[in-house]
Design an enzyme around this catalytic site. Sequence first.
Site, PDB file in Angstrom:
ATOM      1  N   GLY A   1       0.813  -1.149   0.004  1.00  0.00           N
ATOM      2  CA  GLY A   1       0.029   0.042  -0.051  1.00  0.00           C
ATOM      3  C   GLY A   1       0.851   1.308  -0.018  1.00  0.00           C
ATOM      4  N   CYS A   2       0.461   2.230   0.533  1.00  0.00           N
ATOM      5  CA  CYS A   2       1.241   3.612   0.587  1.00  0.00           C
ATOM      6  C   CYS A   2       2.384   3.291   1.212  1.00  0.00           C
ATOM      7  CB  CYS A   2       0.115   4.626   1.413  1.00  0.00           C
ATOM      8  SG  CYS A   2       1.111   6.153   1.635  1.00  0.00           S
ATOM      9  N   PHE A   3       3.506   3.768   0.683  1.00  0.00           N
ATOM     10  CA  PHE A   3       4.769   3.565   1.193  1.00  0.00           C
ATOM     11  C   PHE A   3       4.819   4.492   2.491  1.00  0.00           C
ATOM     12  CE2 PHE A   3       6.377   5.916  -2.794  1.00  0.00           C
ATOM     13  CZ  PHE A   3       5.987   7.241  -2.373  1.00  0.00           C
TER      14      PHE A   3
ATOM     15  N   CYS B   1       3.129   4.423   4.945  1.00  0.00           N
ATOM     16  CA  CYS B   1       2.708   3.537   6.112  1.00  0.00           C
ATOM     17  C   CYS B   1       4.008   2.469   6.389  1.00  0.00           C
ATOM     18  CB  CYS B   1       1.482   2.739   5.800  1.00  0.00           C
ATOM     19  SG  CYS B   1       0.183   3.907   5.663  1.00  0.00           S
TER      20      CYS B   1
END
Length: 187
Positions: A20-22, A24
Amino acid sequence: MSDVTSVPPEFLDTATLGGGCFWCTEAQYKLLDGVVNVVSGYSGGEIRNPAYKEVCSGRTGHAEVIQVVYDTRKLSFDQILEAFWVSHDPTQLNRQGNDIGTQYRSVIFYHNAEQQRIAETYKKRLNDEQVFSDPVVTEISAFKAFYPAEDYHQDYYAENGDQPYCQFVVAPKVEKFKKVFKERLKH
């Protein structure tokens, strides 16, 4: 954070992971004892040196990933993957929560045959044992290239923790990660 140069090269290894979003995953992995460097970036596509806006379009083939350099005396690739399965939902295809698109896919880019074997074995075991209520859909592919994200994406949570996305998305994931891996965190 340790410096890569403080660890003899024979004890360094690299993992490239997308969950997902890097922002995070970077914030989570930076907490692990044995991780010496984490860089947010892009991997898995055909376009060289992509920009964030290109990757966000979903048309580059790249995923948002982190490249983790770790000290093999403190962490194994198996332990890196244990953190990976906890850091995101590996049962969601081409998304993580409200972040939707192939650029947010769950992916392990293996750097050698041993990493491939470990990743495939681990994924099979999770599915065979039905650890998750849905099947793990994580892509396991050969590593080809890594392109670091723009500077403003590096250490994003540490630098922008008061931003709404960080407060509502990153912070809860970091807190969960701290609870699960409390024995393996940096002191």
